[in-house]
Design an enzyme around this catalytic site. Structure first.
Site: not given
Ligand SMILES: C[S@@+](CC[C@H](N)C(=O)[O-])C[C@H]1O[C@@H](n2cnc3c(N)ncnc32)[C@H](O)[C@@H]1O
Length: 442
Positions: A270, A272-276, A292, A337, A390
């Site tokens: 998961c 986006a936006p790619g921090g991790k 994502d 995440d 989070c």
């Molecule tokens: C908490 S954010 C991730 C933050 C990211 N890991 C970072 O550190 O920048 C959760 C992400 O999960 C994605 N998401 C939600 N449901 C999903 C799914 N079923 N499969 C893949 N990605 C999903 C969302 O679009 C969102 O970008």
């Protein structure tokens, strides 16, 4: 797009109040604050005006429970149309010092100026043409009777703390000892924490660079530097050169906990936006797949990779349905995440508490379990799954991890921080995140 403000000077407080009221009305209708700000402020708006509207909207979200209660106490009838209520709520937030408005020094005005400008804002807006005298009456009644104002708001604990009552009840039930401190931390203005890109610099060298730029900061994690005073992204030294990224200190722990080693196949499920994703790549030369479900958000991963000079395969797909995107080669480590209520990051996103419903928790938790079950299938025997949310709600933390382990006898729990509660202090400053780590028994 900027909306009409007939007769209001572009740099006037009246204009700020009217724009903030429009943004807050959009949030009341369910739009997230960052999107509402983007939708209501035009590219032609002065940067100082945009900053003032943004400050007032964020402050209002931190003060909304109290401002709603004040409005109920001082308005003789329910404000109509809804925009009128929002104009009064943003004006009351400015007047309600020392309420925890978090509006910053930029928005300190004499009370008569706030009243005068709120009335001017009502006159300038077609929708509020009949409301100026009502605005004047409510705000003056509030100023005339500060004792009643003080008594009116804290009638209920949730109002006093500026959270929905269900939210307070959930946090109190989960953390009977420190629930009130947790909620209070969520009311604080967040720090600006940076992650130093260890491929391009060191924390020590970057701290020197900050000093040279006239900014102060200190190290609060292996790669984490907290600025003494937040600045806009454009003013962060080294940001555009890819020397630093903006990332909370707790979020920075994920890369270390995942422990990826050179050459391994890593899935950031998961992403986006790619921090991790970027942090993991800064620390090791791995074969990264960033997945994502949201193709638009995945573009931000590409931008961040580009700025930092990193590479990853980008895949749009649903993490719970690997059959639609997986090439059949198992991953050595997976970071999940997960999408969640974001209840651990309310100090950064104070609108979240008003946008969420108590019923969202069960739905999100089901979605999280579903994603974890899908990802477990693509993890190699002997591989590691790191679960991150989070959130501070146990359904998205310990309960989620416990139920996952219950369904997968081949999941061996590994040491991890578990639930990190939001915390701020001289040497520590981070959001509330949950971490759960499992190895797949070979
Ligand atoms: C908490 S954010 C991730 C933050 C990211 N890991 C970072 O550190 O920048 C959760 C992400 O999960 C994605 N998401 C939600 N449901 C999903 C799914 N079923 N499969 C893949 N990605 C999903 C969302 O679009 C969102 O970008």
């Amino acid at each position: 797009m900027s909306e009409p403000h007939a007769g209001l000077a572009p740099d006037s407080l009246g204009r700020v109040l009217l724009d903030a009221a429009r943004v807050c009305r959009a949030v009341r209708r369910g739009q997230a604050l960052p999107e509402a700000l983007k939708a209501h402020l035009g590219p032609g708006d002065e940067p100082s005006m945009r900053a003032a509207v943004q400050d007032l909207c964020y402050g209002t979200m931190r003060n909304r429970g109290r401002a709603d209660a004040l409005l109920g106490a001082f308005a003789r009838r329910a404000p109509s149309p809804p925009l009128l209520g929002e104009l009064l709520v943003v004006a009351l937030t400015l007047l309600d010092e020392p309420g925890p408005s978090g509006c910053g020094a930029r928005l300190r005005y004499a009370p008569f100026t706030v009243v005068d400008q709120a009335v001017a804002a009502a006159k300038a807006c077609t929708e509020l043409q009949r409301a100026p005298s009502f605005v004047n009456a409510v705000l003056r009644a509030f100023l005339r009777d500060p004792e009643r104002a003080r008594a009116a708001a804290p009638a209920a604990r949730a109002v006093e703390m500026n959270y929905p009552s269900w939210w307070v009840a959930r946090v109190r039930a989960a953390y009977p000892e420190n629930w009130s401190a947790i909620l209070a931390t969520g009311q604080e203005a967040p720090p600006l924490t940076l992650r130093v890109n260890c491929r391009r610099s060191t924390v020590a060298a970057y701290l020197d660079r900050l000093v040279a730029a006239g900014l102060g900061g200190g190290q609060i994690g292996p790669d984490a530097v907290r600025l003494d005073h937040p600045v806009p992204v454009a003013a962060i030294p080294g940001f555009h050169e890819g020397i630093v990224s903006v990332q909370d200190e707790a979020a920075q722990r994920a890369a270390g906990l995942l422990g990826a080693r050179a050459g391994e196949r890593i899935l950031d499920a998961c992403a986006a936006p790619g921090g991790k994703t970027c942090h993991i790549l800064e620390r090791a030369d791995v074969q990264m797949t960033a997945l994502d479900v949201d193709a638009l958000r995945l573009r931000r991963v590409a931008e961040n990779l580009g700025r930092l000079g990193l590479r990853s395969t980008l895949v749009t797909g649903h993490a719970a349905r690997p059959e639609t995107w997986w090439d059949g080669v198992p991953f050595d480590r997976i970071l999940a995440d997960l999408p969640c209520t974001a209840s651990g990051i309310v100090r950064r996103h104070p609108d979240i508490r008003w946008l969420r419903r108590a019923t969202d928790i069960a739905g999100l938790s089901r979605q999280q379990q579903h994603i974890l079950d899908g990802l477990w299938r693509v993890l190699a025997p002997g591989g590691k799954l790191l679960i991150v949310t989070c959130s501070i709600f146990p359904e998205e933390g310990h309960i989620l991890a416990r139920d996952f382990a219950g369904r997968h006898p081949d999941a061996a729990p590994q040491p991890s921080p578990g639930q990190l509660l939001p915390s701020s202090g001289p040497a520590t400053d981070h959001d509330g995140l949950f971490f759960g780590s499992f190895d797949k028994i070979a």
